[in-house]
Design a protein around this motif. Structure first.
Motif, PDB file in Angstrom:
ATOM      1  N   UNK A   1     -48.084  -6.502   1.234  1.00 46.44           N
ATOM      2  CA  UNK A   1     -48.368  -5.674   0.054  1.00 46.44           C
ATOM      3  C   UNK A   1     -49.510  -4.705   0.321  1.00 46.44           C
ATOM      4  N   UNK A   2     -50.561  -5.178   0.983  1.00 44.24           N
ATOM      5  CA  UNK A   2     -51.689  -4.285   1.279  1.00 44.24           C
ATOM      6  C   UNK A   2     -51.223  -3.174   2.223  1.00 44.24           C
ATOM      7  N   UNK A   3     -50.510  -3.553   3.277  1.00 43.20           N
ATOM      8  CA  UNK A   3     -50.053  -2.560   4.251  1.00 43.20           C
ATOM      9  C   UNK A   3     -49.121  -1.541   3.623  1.00 43.20           C
ATOM     10  N   UNK A   4     -48.257  -2.024   2.737  1.00 46.45           N
ATOM     11  CA  UNK A   4     -47.227  -1.138   2.200  1.00 46.45           C
ATOM     12  C   UNK A   4     -47.707  -0.297   1.012  1.00 46.45           C
TER      13      UNK A   4
ATOM     14  N   UNK B   1     -63.297 -13.130  20.856  1.00 49.38           N
ATOM     15  CA  UNK B   1     -63.898 -12.012  20.106  1.00 49.38           C
ATOM     16  C   UNK B   1     -65.349 -12.368  19.773  1.00 49.38           C
ATOM     17  N   UNK B   2     -66.175 -11.330  19.583  1.00 49.56           N
ATOM     18  CA  UNK B   2     -67.573 -11.637  19.225  1.00 49.56           C
ATOM     19  C   UNK B   2     -67.811 -11.325  17.750  1.00 49.56           C
ATOM     20  N   UNK B   3     -69.071 -11.551  17.313  1.00 51.80           N
ATOM     21  CA  UNK B   3     -69.326 -11.496  15.872  1.00 51.80           C
ATOM     22  C   UNK B   3     -69.206 -10.098  15.276  1.00 51.80           C
ATOM     23  N   UNK B   4     -69.092  -9.059  16.126  1.00 46.12           N
ATOM     24  CA  UNK B   4     -68.897  -7.713  15.566  1.00 46.12           C
ATOM     25  C   UNK B   4     -67.448  -7.509  15.103  1.00 46.12           C
ATOM     26  N   UNK B   5     -66.566  -8.411  15.540  1.00 45.56           N
ATOM     27  CA  UNK B   5     -65.158  -8.290  15.176  1.00 45.56           C
ATOM     28  C   UNK B   5     -64.950  -8.775  13.736  1.00 45.56           C
ATOM     29  N   UNK B   6     -64.159  -8.018  12.971  1.00 41.27           N
ATOM     30  CA  UNK B   6     -63.978  -8.341  11.539  1.00 41.27           C
ATOM     31  C   UNK B   6     -63.368  -9.723  11.301  1.00 41.27           C
TER      32      UNK B   6
ATOM     33  N   UNK C   1     -57.824 -20.618   7.549  1.00 40.46           N
ATOM     34  CA  UNK C   1     -57.837 -19.260   6.985  1.00 40.46           C
ATOM     35  C   UNK C   1     -57.067 -18.296   7.877  1.00 40.46           C
ATOM     36  N   UNK C   2     -56.623 -17.212   7.289  1.00 42.59           N
ATOM     37  CA  UNK C   2     -55.972 -16.157   8.061  1.00 42.59           C
ATOM     38  C   UNK C   2     -56.672 -14.834   7.762  1.00 42.59           C
ATOM     39  N   UNK C   3     -56.316 -13.807   8.494  1.00 45.01           N
ATOM     40  CA  UNK C   3     -56.929 -12.502   8.226  1.00 45.01           C
ATOM     41  C   UNK C   3     -56.176 -11.413   8.959  1.00 45.01           C
ATOM     42  N   UNK C   4     -56.289 -10.185   8.453  1.00 45.80           N
ATOM     43  CA  UNK C   4     -55.588  -9.079   9.104  1.00 45.80           C
ATOM     44  C   UNK C   4     -56.397  -7.795   8.952  1.00 45.80           C
TER      45      UNK C   4
ATOM     46  N   UNK D   1     -59.370  -1.497   7.494  1.00 49.43           N
ATOM     47  CA  UNK D   1     -59.259  -2.274   6.255  1.00 49.43           C
ATOM     48  C   UNK D   1     -58.886  -3.708   6.636  1.00 49.43           C
ATOM     49  N   UNK D   2     -59.735  -4.656   6.216  1.00 46.82           N
ATOM     50  CA  UNK D   2     -59.498  -6.061   6.581  1.00 46.82           C
ATOM     51  C   UNK D   2     -59.292  -6.912   5.326  1.00 46.82           C
ATOM     52  N   UNK D   3     -58.319  -7.780   5.383  1.00 44.68           N
ATOM     53  CA  UNK D   3     -58.104  -8.745   4.298  1.00 44.68           C
ATOM     54  C   UNK D   3     -58.228 -10.133   4.920  1.00 44.68           C
TER      55      UNK D   3
END
Ligand SMILES: NC(=O)c1ccc[n+]([C@@H]2O[C@H](COP(=O)([O-])OP(=O)(O)OC[C@H]3O[C@@H](n4cnc5c(N)ncnc54)[C@H](OP(=O)(O)O)[C@@H]3O)[C@@H](O)[C@H]2O)c1
Length: 335
Positions: free
Chosen positions: A154-157, A281-286, A294-297, A307-309
């Motif tokens: 939904x966010x992407x679309x 990945x390091x802490x600068x990565x979202x 949890x998940x995230x994109x 834009x990160x969710x």
């Protein structure tokens, strides 16, 4: 009509029971359950099944009830009642798509909208199923199959409409993220997997999770819908977490990094490259702080920036809630 009364189907029934009045008062939507099916039969009523009664029956051996119709199939049920939404929660078979593929085809050919948590039919035949839905002016919604409670599609679309998306990267599988987090804390692989299974978040066949295929399927679905592509699983380079050791994770953590199973697709000279791989990945990565189930994109866009969710429950209730959201959006004409 609900097809499948396993973890997700049962969670969907209790959610319906919990929310049916709010849906009516807040959205003017009076949802009515007309059939509920398992592999060996089901319940059906043209005038509607009592949700409280079905929930009560579903908490025990469902096919022992006197109202049970042995041998009733989803296709037969769809033909016996006025069209509405088929809620597809049967097991995901990413090789044949069955039994969900036949259920969804039959629904779309007979005037039924579809909301599915089942990935199998979408892996096997997404393009043609979407065409079939469009031709028949029906909705084919699959948030429940594509990261479920994390609103990736939904966010992407909708929220990023009009942007050019150059890359998408996501932690799309709660089971492996949970396992990697636990292993980083010193728990061994087998115990972390057992915990994820006990929480009901691992797929029926956990090899789909740990070998990276579940992430690949979600990446494929999100890419095809949001980027308007037509990629299949064979276009994605896939490696899972089976070769990631507890020692590597603990060591990486000491160095201030975290290993995540990332699904990534990026534009590469007009073409797209897609892969699933464990990545430090390091802490600068979202997505660095996305831990546990949890998940995230993250979407990298030309005009809205990155834009990160993050978040969304990775369990049957979260998947059921994604199905309910899709149904609401179907009836509020958000096709
Ligand atoms: N578990 C999660 O957190 C989660 C999250 C997102 C998406 N999903 C997806 O949601 C779907 C359901 O997952 P689940 O964990 O609920 O699976 P599950 O516990 O294995 O339940 C599957 C259900 O489907 C029924 N079924 C099998 N073949 C059928 C047929 N031909 N007709 C009607 N019903 C049939 C089974 O009936 P019997 O009991 O008679 O065998 C069972 O009730 C899967 O596709 C999965 O990938 C799951």
């Amino acid at each position: 009509v609900l097809a499948g009364v396993g973890h997700v189907g049962r969670a969907f029934l209790s959610l319906l029971q919990e929310k049916v009045e709010t849906l009516s008062s807040r959205y003017g939507l009076d949802l009515c359950l007309r059939a509920v099916l398992k592999s060996d039969g089901g319940f059906i009523s043209r005038s509607g099944l009592g949700i409280d009664r079905i929930c009560e029956i579903a908490s025990g051996p469902i096919n022992a009830s006197p109202d049970w119709n042995p041998g009733l199939t989803v296709e037969a049920a769809l033909g016996r009642i006025p069209p509405g939404v088929l809620v597809e929660c049967t097991p995901s078979n990413i090789k044949t798509g069955e039994p969900g593929l036949s259920h969804i085809r039959s629904a779309l050919d007979n005037g039924w909208h579809v909301a599915t948590a089942n990935k199998g039919p979408l892996v096997v035949d997404l393009k043609r199923l979407r065409e079939r839905a469009q031709k028949n002016h029906l909705a084919l919604k699959f948030s429940g199959a594509a990261a479920a409670a994390l609103p990736a599609l939904d966010v992407g679309r909708y929220s990023l409409a009009g942007t050019e998306i150059q890359a998408i990267e996501g932690i799309l599988n709660g089971t492996t993220n949970y396992m990697l987090t636990k292993m980083g804390q010193g728990v061994d692989y087998a115990e972390a997997l057992r915990d994820a299974q006990a929480m009901g978040i691992a797929e029926h066949d956990p090899s789909l999770d740990v070998e990276g295929w579940d992430t690949a399927v979600k990446l494929m679905l999100i890419s095809n819908v949001v980027l308007g592509l037509d990629i299949s699983l064979s276009d994605i380079k896939v490696s899972g977490i089976t070769k990631v050791s507890r020692a590597t994770l603990v060591e990486t953590k000491k160095e201030g990094q975290a290993v995540k199973l990332l699904g990534r697709i990026r534009r590469d000279q007009g073409d797209f490259q897609a892969e699933v791989a464990p990545t430090a990945i390091d802490r600068r990565h979202a997505l660095f702080h996305v831990d546990g189930a949890e998940k995230g994109i993250t979407f990298l866009t030309d005009t809205m920036g990155a834009v990160t969710v993050i978040g969304g429950k990775s369990d049957p209730r979260g998947a059921a809630a994604a199905l309910l959201k899709d149904i609401l959006n179907i009836y509020t004409s958000n096709l």
